[in-house]
Design a protein around this motif. Structure first.
Motif, PDB file in Angstrom:
ATOM      1  N   ILE A   1      46.616  34.728  -3.839  1.00 41.66           N
ATOM      2  CA  ILE A   1      44.826  35.269  -4.348  1.00 41.66           C
ATOM      3  C   ILE A   1      45.711  33.649  -4.869  1.00 41.66           C
ATOM      4  O   ILE A   1      43.913  32.781  -4.897  1.00 41.66           O
ATOM      5  N   LEU A   2      46.362  33.444  -5.230  1.00 41.61           N
ATOM      6  CA  LEU A   2      46.216  32.782  -6.686  1.00 41.61           C
ATOM      7  C   LEU A   2      46.240  31.135  -6.314  1.00 41.61           C
ATOM      8  O   LEU A   2      45.430  29.905  -6.843  1.00 41.61           O
ATOM      9  N   GLY A   3      46.754  31.182  -4.796  1.00 43.34           N
ATOM     10  CA  GLY A   3      46.482  29.725  -3.730  1.00 43.34           C
ATOM     11  C   GLY A   3      44.926  29.458  -3.520  1.00 43.34           C
ATOM     12  O   GLY A   3      45.281  28.206  -2.752  1.00 43.34           O
ATOM     13  N   LEU A   4      44.320  30.659  -3.428  1.00 48.45           N
ATOM     14  CA  LEU A   4      42.910  30.478  -2.617  1.00 48.45           C
ATOM     15  C   LEU A   4      42.226  29.585  -3.486  1.00 48.45           C
ATOM     16  O   LEU A   4      41.370  29.034  -2.087  1.00 48.45           O
ATOM     17  N   ARG A   5      41.906  29.232  -4.136  1.00 42.95           N
ATOM     18  CA  ARG A   5      40.965  28.022  -4.395  1.00 42.95           C
ATOM     19  C   ARG A   5      41.873  26.696  -4.454  1.00 42.95           C
ATOM     20  O   ARG A   5      40.927  25.851  -4.469  1.00 42.95           O
ATOM     21  N   SER A   6      42.762  26.329  -5.288  1.00 47.49           N
ATOM     22  CA  SER A   6      43.417  25.238  -4.107  1.00 47.49           C
ATOM     23  C   SER A   6      43.381  24.898  -2.477  1.00 47.49           C
ATOM     24  O   SER A   6      42.888  23.841  -2.121  1.00 47.49           O
ATOM     25  N   LEU A   7      43.347  26.859  -2.030  1.00 45.39           N
ATOM     26  CA  LEU A   7      43.844  26.305  -0.529  1.00 45.39           C
ATOM     27  C   LEU A   7      42.251  26.218   0.447  1.00 45.39           C
ATOM     28  O   LEU A   7      41.359  25.665   1.258  1.00 45.39           O
ATOM     29  N   TYR A   8      41.095  26.467  -0.844  1.00 39.21           N
ATOM     30  CA  TYR A   8      39.507  25.967  -0.526  1.00 39.21           C
ATOM     31  C   TYR A   8      39.535  24.760  -0.546  1.00 39.21           C
ATOM     32  O   TYR A   8      38.584  23.865   0.139  1.00 39.21           O
ATOM     33  N   PHE A   9      39.982  23.913  -1.630  1.00 31.32           N
ATOM     34  CA  PHE A   9      39.671  22.730  -1.884  1.00 31.32           C
ATOM     35  C   PHE A   9      40.048  21.280  -0.741  1.00 31.32           C
ATOM     36  O   PHE A   9      39.968  20.270  -0.401  1.00 31.32           O
ATOM     37  N   VAL A  10      41.605  22.395   0.419  1.00 33.54           N
ATOM     38  CA  VAL A  10      41.676  21.517   0.688  1.00 33.54           C
ATOM     39  C   VAL A  10      41.534  21.020   2.488  1.00 33.54           C
ATOM     40  O   VAL A  10      41.307  20.800   3.214  1.00 33.54           O
ATOM     41  N   LEU A  11      40.689  22.691   2.773  1.00 31.40           N
ATOM     42  CA  LEU A  11      40.706  23.165   3.946  1.00 31.40           C
ATOM     43  C   LEU A  11      39.245  23.397   4.135  1.00 31.40           C
ATOM     44  O   LEU A  11      38.761  23.867   5.760  1.00 31.40           O
ATOM     45  N   ALA A  12      38.426  23.264   3.246  1.00 32.56           N
ATOM     46  CA  ALA A  12      37.029  23.687   3.302  1.00 32.56           C
ATOM     47  C   ALA A  12      36.176  22.014   4.686  1.00 32.56           C
ATOM     48  O   ALA A  12      35.281  22.630   5.093  1.00 32.56           O
ATOM     49  N   GLY A  13      36.996  21.183   4.821  1.00 32.56           N
ATOM     50  CA  GLY A  13      36.241  20.149   5.097  1.00 32.56           C
ATOM     51  C   GLY A  13      36.908  20.600   6.968  1.00 32.56           C
ATOM     52  O   GLY A  13      36.302  19.942   7.775  1.00 32.56           O
ATOM     53  N   TYR A  14      37.423  21.382   6.362  1.00 34.17           N
ATOM     54  CA  TYR A  14      38.868  21.198   8.412  1.00 34.17           C
ATOM     55  C   TYR A  14      38.701  22.511   9.011  1.00 34.17           C
ATOM     56  O   TYR A  14      38.737  22.601  10.126  1.00 34.17           O
ATOM     57  N   LEU A  15      37.949  24.027   8.393  1.00 35.97           N
ATOM     58  CA  LEU A  15      38.088  25.195   9.022  1.00 35.97           C
ATOM     59  C   LEU A  15      37.142  25.136  10.579  1.00 35.97           C
ATOM     60  O   LEU A  15      37.665  26.068  11.091  1.00 35.97           O
ATOM     61  N   SER A  16      36.505  24.018   9.938  1.00 30.62           N
ATOM     62  CA  SER A  16      35.095  24.484  11.463  1.00 30.62           C
ATOM     63  C   SER A  16      36.437  23.689  12.651  1.00 30.62           C
ATOM     64  O   SER A  16      35.356  24.480  13.750  1.00 30.62           O
ATOM     65  N   GLY A  17      37.056  23.386  12.386  1.00 30.56           N
ATOM     66  CA  GLY A  17      37.710  22.809  14.187  1.00 30.56           C
ATOM     67  C   GLY A  17      39.075  23.693  14.559  1.00 30.56           C
ATOM     68  O   GLY A  17      39.212  23.144  15.815  1.00 30.56           O
ATOM     69  N   LEU A  18      39.155  24.761  13.622  1.00 28.50           N
ATOM     70  CA  LEU A  18      40.091  25.655  13.690  1.00 28.50           C
ATOM     71  C   LEU A  18      39.317  27.351  14.710  1.00 28.50           C
ATOM     72  O   LEU A  18      38.983  27.888  14.032  1.00 28.50           O
ATOM     73  N   ALA A  19      38.898  26.291  16.495  1.00 30.60           N
ATOM     74  CA  ALA A  19      38.185  28.172  17.218  1.00 30.60           C
ATOM     75  C   ALA A  19      38.989  28.822  17.335  1.00 30.60           C
ATOM     76  O   ALA A  19      37.774  29.792  17.366  1.00 30.60           O
ATOM     77  N   TYR A  20      40.590  28.943  16.855  1.00 26.90           N
ATOM     78  CA  TYR A  20      40.916  30.249  17.644  1.00 26.90           C
ATOM     79  C   TYR A  20      41.355  30.870  16.300  1.00 26.90           C
ATOM     80  O   TYR A  20      42.043  31.740  16.056  1.00 26.90           O
ATOM     81  N   LEU A  21      40.985  30.332  14.873  1.00 26.41           N
ATOM     82  CA  LEU A  21      40.887  30.920  14.000  1.00 26.41           C
ATOM     83  C   LEU A  21      40.512  32.524  14.033  1.00 26.41           C
ATOM     84  O   LEU A  21      41.362  33.314  13.060  1.00 26.41           O
ATOM     85  N   LYS A  22      39.546  32.446  13.969  1.00 23.39           N
ATOM     86  CA  LYS A  22      38.958  33.864  13.948  1.00 23.39           C
ATOM     87  C   LYS A  22      40.242  35.012  15.135  1.00 23.39           C
ATOM     88  O   LYS A  22      40.127  36.844  14.414  1.00 23.39           O
ATOM     89  N   PRO A  23      39.738  34.739  15.842  1.00 22.25           N
ATOM     90  CA  PRO A  23      40.886  35.452  16.901  1.00 22.25           C
ATOM     91  C   PRO A  23      42.113  36.165  16.449  1.00 22.25           C
ATOM     92  O   PRO A  23      42.763  37.042  16.749  1.00 22.25           O
ATOM     93  N   ALA A  24      42.833  34.653  15.977  1.00 22.81           N
ATOM     94  CA  ALA A  24      43.859  35.026  15.369  1.00 22.81           C
ATOM     95  C   ALA A  24      44.315  36.160  14.395  1.00 22.81           C
ATOM     96  O   ALA A  24      45.183  37.218  14.388  1.00 22.81           O
ATOM     97  N   LEU A  25      42.685  35.812  13.084  1.00 21.79           N
ATOM     98  CA  LEU A  25      42.822  37.171  12.126  1.00 21.79           C
ATOM     99  C   LEU A  25      42.432  38.916  12.965  1.00 21.79           C
ATOM    100  O   LEU A  25      43.051  39.254  12.239  1.00 21.79           O
ATOM    101  N   ALA A  26      41.804  38.707  13.324  1.00 20.83           N
ATOM    102  CA  ALA A  26      41.705  39.691  14.676  1.00 20.83           C
ATOM    103  C   ALA A  26      42.761  40.339  14.733  1.00 20.83           C
ATOM    104  O   ALA A  26      43.452  41.679  14.553  1.00 20.83           O
ATOM    105  N   ALA A  27      43.659  39.154  16.003  1.00 20.26           N
ATOM    106  CA  ALA A  27      44.783  40.336  15.988  1.00 20.26           C
ATOM    107  C   ALA A  27      45.853  40.508  15.171  1.00 20.26           C
ATOM    108  O   ALA A  27      46.863  41.236  15.368  1.00 20.26           O
ATOM    109  N   ILE A  28      45.608  39.925  14.039  1.00 21.43           N
ATOM    110  CA  ILE A  28      46.774  40.499  13.151  1.00 21.43           C
ATOM    111  C   ILE A  28      46.348  41.735  12.490  1.00 21.43           C
ATOM    112  O   ILE A  28      47.211  42.600  12.182  1.00 21.43           O
ATOM    113  N   LEU A  29      45.027  42.128  12.321  1.00 20.96           N
ATOM    114  CA  LEU A  29      44.627  42.756  11.654  1.00 20.96           C
ATOM    115  C   LEU A  29      45.111  43.959  13.412  1.00 20.96           C
ATOM    116  O   LEU A  29      45.098  45.339  12.497  1.00 20.96           O
TER     117      LEU A  29
END
Length: 320
Positions: free
Chosen positions: A234-262
């Motif tokens: 959680i502590l690293g979430l804030r800085s991670l937001y500013f790093v990844l905010a512009g790139y996340l839309s390009g990770l097409a398979y992120l949601k399936p990966a999260l689903a698989a982990i759950l």
């Protein structure tokens, strides 16, 4: 008793010191967080997490160290999906970039309190009512399947229950007053859009915590490992937001990966009384899922970019 509580006290002292240093020194004045600064802070938080994890390996052994690594990786991955929602909230309320760090800072502070309470409640339930582990496991599998089936959509945040609650309880202003959460107009106190944004982010984290906390209890039931790995993520979430905010839309398979982990960690909970998946095997499965998802997303993004580059060159020929 004192020796048992000492690690907890030292860890909380470290967390408060880092948060005070963050807001009181490095971000005392509101400013737009550039990607280089965010990368530096991300490196700091990840470096501190690695150092802490090494300490777990040294003082508590390999098994606990592997459980901490796996727990941190799961929590860090699940927190990435939270960034999508934060980005949407900031866009919907047109939060100036200079004030986004302040909102996220206090959002993290609130999240720490909520996570601590939820981790304690979940721990008590699992230790006194063992069957709850099956409920948690089934819930995680259901959530993972839901992740796969649901379509991406943008909710109407203006009609969100939290926003309606804020409008009912507080006088709300539609104008920002610097980085203030409350402002005075004609002697009356008004909540600014920044405060409403903070409430939405806290509500979002509560929803995500309901998924993430059972997920980490599928890896270990050690409260210290559960709490510290969760808090570091959680502590690293804030800085991670500013790093990844512009790139996340390009990770097409992120949601399936999260689903698989759950689904994986949910299945671990359901079979725990028959077979306990080794910590190293869990870490390998989760790391593989993430690696495949990121690699596949990058390949797809590269192919799309190549198609777009060729399209303008092909357009004149199609007119002949």
């Amino acid at each position: 008793m004192f020796l048992e509580l000492l690690p907890w006290a030292l860890f909380m002292l470290f967390v408060f010191a880092m948060l005070a240093l963050d807001l009181g020194v490095f971000h005392k004045d509101a400013h737009q967080v550039e990607r280089r600064e965010a990368l530096a802070w991300s490196a700091v938080w990840i470096g501190l997490a690695i150092a802490f994890n090494i300490g777990i390996y040294i003082f508590r052994g390999t098994e606990d160290g592997l459980e901490w690594t796996t727990g941190y990786l799961v929590e860090k991955t699940l927190s990435v999906d939270n960034i999508f929602i934060i980005l949407l909230i900031f866009s919907a309320f047109a939060v100036p970039q200079a004030y986004q760090h302040r909102v996220l800072f206090w959002g993290i502070v609130g999240a720490l309190v909520m996570r601590a309470a939820l981790i304690a409640v979940a721990g008590v339930l699992l230790s006194t009512l063992h069957f709850v582990i099956y409920i948690f496991g089934a819930f995680l599998i259901f959530t993972g399947i839901k992740f796969l089936r649901e379509q991406d959509h943008q909710p109407d945040l203006e009609r969100h229950p939290v926003v309606r609650f804020a409008n009912r309880i507080f006088r709300t202003s539609h104008e920002y007053d610097g980085q203030k959460f409350f402002t005075r107009k004609n002697g009356l106190l008004y909540a600014t859009p920044l405060f409403v944004t903070l409430l939405l982010i806290e509500a979002t984290d509560l929803v995500f915590a309901v998924d993430s906390i059972p997920a980490i209890y599928a890896i270990t039931d050690d409260p210290f490992i559960v709490f510290t790995s969760n808090i570091f993520a959680i502590l690293g979430l804030r800085s991670l937001y500013f790093v990844l905010a512009g790139y996340l839309s390009g990770l097409a398979y992120l949601k399936p990966a999260l689903a698989a982990i759950l689904v994986f960690v949910g299945a671990k909970m359901l079979v725990i009384d028959f077979y306990k998946v080794p910590s190293l095997a869990s870490l390998a499965v989760i790391a593989t899922i993430l690696t495949v998802a990121i690699a596949a997303s990058l390949i797809v993004a590269r192919r799309r970019a190549a198609v777009l580059e060729k399209a303008p060159a092909l357009a004149p020929e199609s007119g002949h």
